[in-house]
Design a protein around this motif. Structure first.
Motif, PDB file in Angstrom:
ATOM      1  N   SER A 180       0.824  -1.208   0.000  1.00 59.05           N
ATOM      2  CA  SER A 180       0.000   0.000   0.000  1.00 59.05           C
ATOM      3  C   SER A 180       0.857   1.257   0.000  1.00 59.05           C
ATOM      4  O   SER A 180       0.510   2.258  -0.647  1.00 59.05           O
ATOM      5  CB  SER A 180      -0.947   0.002   1.207  1.00 59.05           C
ATOM      6  OG  SER A 180      -0.234   0.098   2.428  1.00 59.05           O
ATOM      7  N   ASP A 188       1.842   2.057  -3.426  1.00 58.39           N
ATOM      8  CA  ASP A 188       0.727   2.343  -4.326  1.00 58.39           C
ATOM      9  C   ASP A 188       0.697   3.842  -4.653  1.00 58.39           C
ATOM     10  O   ASP A 188       0.826   4.691  -3.766  1.00 58.39           O
ATOM     11  CB  ASP A 188      -0.576   1.921  -3.642  1.00 58.39           C
ATOM     12  CG  ASP A 188      -1.755   1.937  -4.582  1.00 58.39           C
ATOM     13  OD1 ASP A 188      -2.180   3.041  -4.983  1.00 58.39           O
ATOM     14  OD2 ASP A 188      -2.275   0.855  -4.910  1.00 58.39           O
ATOM     15  N   VAL A 241      -6.869   1.519   0.799  1.00 57.80           N
ATOM     16  CA  VAL A 241      -5.863   0.879  -0.057  1.00 57.80           C
ATOM     17  C   VAL A 241      -5.274  -0.351   0.638  1.00 57.80           C
ATOM     18  O   VAL A 241      -5.167  -1.431   0.043  1.00 57.80           O
ATOM     19  CB  VAL A 241      -4.749   1.882  -0.426  1.00 57.80           C
ATOM     20  CG1 VAL A 241      -3.629   1.175  -1.190  1.00 57.80           C
ATOM     21  CG2 VAL A 241      -5.324   3.025  -1.261  1.00 57.80           C
ATOM     22  N   GLN A 242      -4.903  -0.217   1.907  1.00 57.44           N
ATOM     23  CA  GLN A 242      -4.296  -1.339   2.615  1.00 57.44           C
ATOM     24  C   GLN A 242      -5.292  -2.489   2.764  1.00 57.44           C
ATOM     25  O   GLN A 242      -4.922  -3.664   2.639  1.00 57.44           O
ATOM     26  CB  GLN A 242      -3.792  -0.891   3.984  1.00 57.44           C
ATOM     27  CG  GLN A 242      -2.853  -1.895   4.659  1.00 57.44           C
ATOM     28  CD  GLN A 242      -2.037  -1.253   5.762  1.00 57.44           C
ATOM     29  OE1 GLN A 242      -1.634  -0.099   5.671  1.00 57.44           O
ATOM     30  NE2 GLN A 242      -1.790  -2.001   6.816  1.00 57.44           N
ATOM     31  N   TYR A 245      -5.412  -4.500  -0.485  1.00 61.33           N
ATOM     32  CA  TYR A 245      -4.296  -5.448  -0.618  1.00 61.33           C
ATOM     33  C   TYR A 245      -4.461  -6.632   0.326  1.00 61.33           C
ATOM     34  O   TYR A 245      -4.127  -7.774  -0.021  1.00 61.33           O
ATOM     35  CB  TYR A 245      -2.966  -4.737  -0.369  1.00 61.33           C
ATOM     36  CG  TYR A 245      -2.501  -3.912  -1.553  1.00 61.33           C
ATOM     37  CD1 TYR A 245      -1.973  -4.538  -2.683  1.00 61.33           C
ATOM     38  CD2 TYR A 245      -2.604  -2.529  -1.563  1.00 61.33           C
ATOM     39  CE1 TYR A 245      -1.550  -3.802  -3.781  1.00 61.33           C
ATOM     40  CE2 TYR A 245      -2.198  -1.776  -2.647  1.00 61.33           C
ATOM     41  CZ  TYR A 245      -1.671  -2.421  -3.760  1.00 61.33           C
ATOM     42  OH  TYR A 245      -1.264  -1.689  -4.844  1.00 61.33           O
TER      43      TYR A 245
END
Length: 339
Positions: A235, A238, A304-305, A308
């Motif tokens: 992340s 990213d 985002v994390q 993933y």
């Protein structure tokens, strides 16, 4: 997918410090009979090796990004497979009891050192650094829940034979048994106390194996931590997080903090490590929190994390389900040991 055995890499990492949930992991590494600071003490942490963020070829889709400013109530997909902070004291008491029983087999009336109280802070309270304005105003970058499970060192009350029995003789990490099944099959070390072979890694290692790796198919207790570390690294690499970090850094520059480029390294970049709760740190932390809120840093990083982590959960579903079952079994055994 085969089960993941306790990794020999974890034995190498017993002295290292980890991120976040590393404090919840117990390694049970044997430090050797001459270890002055008892690195093999029950409850020693063993975090994963550092992971260098690398760009992902196909970043996961996100959908709508919520506006978030609080992390205390956040849960990530991998949290479902992790030990809860509330379970930690139970597991530690169980491992201590197993060490006591092991030492008794060799004639020692072993009393484990007292543990300090565990923090009651939520698991993800500081996952993205300081985010609460009241906490920043009071503690700056200092963590009010930082008191962990440090133990008083064991040493003076143990004889030479007692230390050998508790810590074992020093052996290469590759010689450490990775499960209690393996330890029993190999029959212990060449050193004896009271005519009995001392376990490889001593009673510390045995107590860990009996609780965390009783069989060869035991999933490494570092497995979930390693996946969390991987999702964090992914992340942070990213582009969506990097753009958000840049917006945070621009906000910090406007507030007078030109050296703050990474929200996860602000303390170091601003030179506040030695006085994280001092006046300068409090002022910086307040600006930090305001900038995180302005750019919705928590919302972006969490989304985002989590994306993933969802991908990793799908990739490792079989092993994670086995880990969850073994975790439930472990807590049941621990409760039985501490009644």
């Amino acid at each position: 997918m085969p089960a993941v055995r306790p990794s020999r890499r974890s034995v190498h990492l017993c002295r290292a410090l980890g991120i976040g949930v590393a404090a919840l992991m117990l390694a049970g590494c044997g430090g050797g009979e001459d270890a002055p600071d008892a690195p093999g003490a029950p409850g020693a942490s063993a975090p994963a090796a550092p992971i260098t963020p690398t760009p992902v070829a196909s970043p996961p889709g996100l959908g709508a990004i919520p506006v978030l400013s609080d992390t205390a109530r956040l849960t990530f997909p991998l949290d479902a497979y992790d030990h809860r902070p509330s379970d930690q004291a139970l597991l530690e008491r169980a491992q201590d009891e197993l060490a006591v029983r092991c030492m008794a087999r060799y004639g020692f009336d072993y009393v484990p050192p007292e543990r300090t109280a565990h923090t009651t802070r939520p698991l993800n309270a500081r996952v993205f650094g300081v985010v609460d304005k009241e906490e920043a105003a009071r503690y700056g970058y200092g963590d009010p829940g930082a008191a962990g499970d440090r133990r008083a060192p064991v040493g003076a009350e143990l004889s030479e034979e007692g230390r050998l029995t508790l810590y074992g003789e020093r052996v290469p990490p590759a010689a450490m048994p990775m499960s209690q099944e393996e330890a029993e099959r190999e029959g212990g070390s060449s050193r004896k106390v009271g005519g009995k072979a001392v376990p490889v890694g001593g009673c510390n290692r045995e107590s860990y194996l009996r609780l965390y790796a009783p069989t060869a198919d035991s999933v490494d207790i570092m497995f979930v931590f390693n996946l969390k570390a991987q999702s964090k690294a992914q992340s942070e690499a990213d582009t969506r997080v990097r753009r958000n970090d840049a917006a945070w850094a621009a906000c910090m520059r406007t507030a007078g903090y030109d050296k703050a480029a990474d929200p996860m390294k602000a303390v170091q970049q601003l030179g506040l490590q030695d006085a994280p709760s001092g006046p300068a740190a409090i002022a910086a932390a307040q600006a930090d929190v305001a900038c995180k809120k302005k750019v919705n840093l928590v919302g972006v990083r969490y989304t985002v994390q989590s994306a993933y982590q969802k991908r990793l959960v799908a990739q490792h579903a079989e092993t994670l389900e086995l880990a969850r079952k073994q975790q439930a079994d472990r807590l049941k055994r621990a409760a039985g040991l501490t009644r």
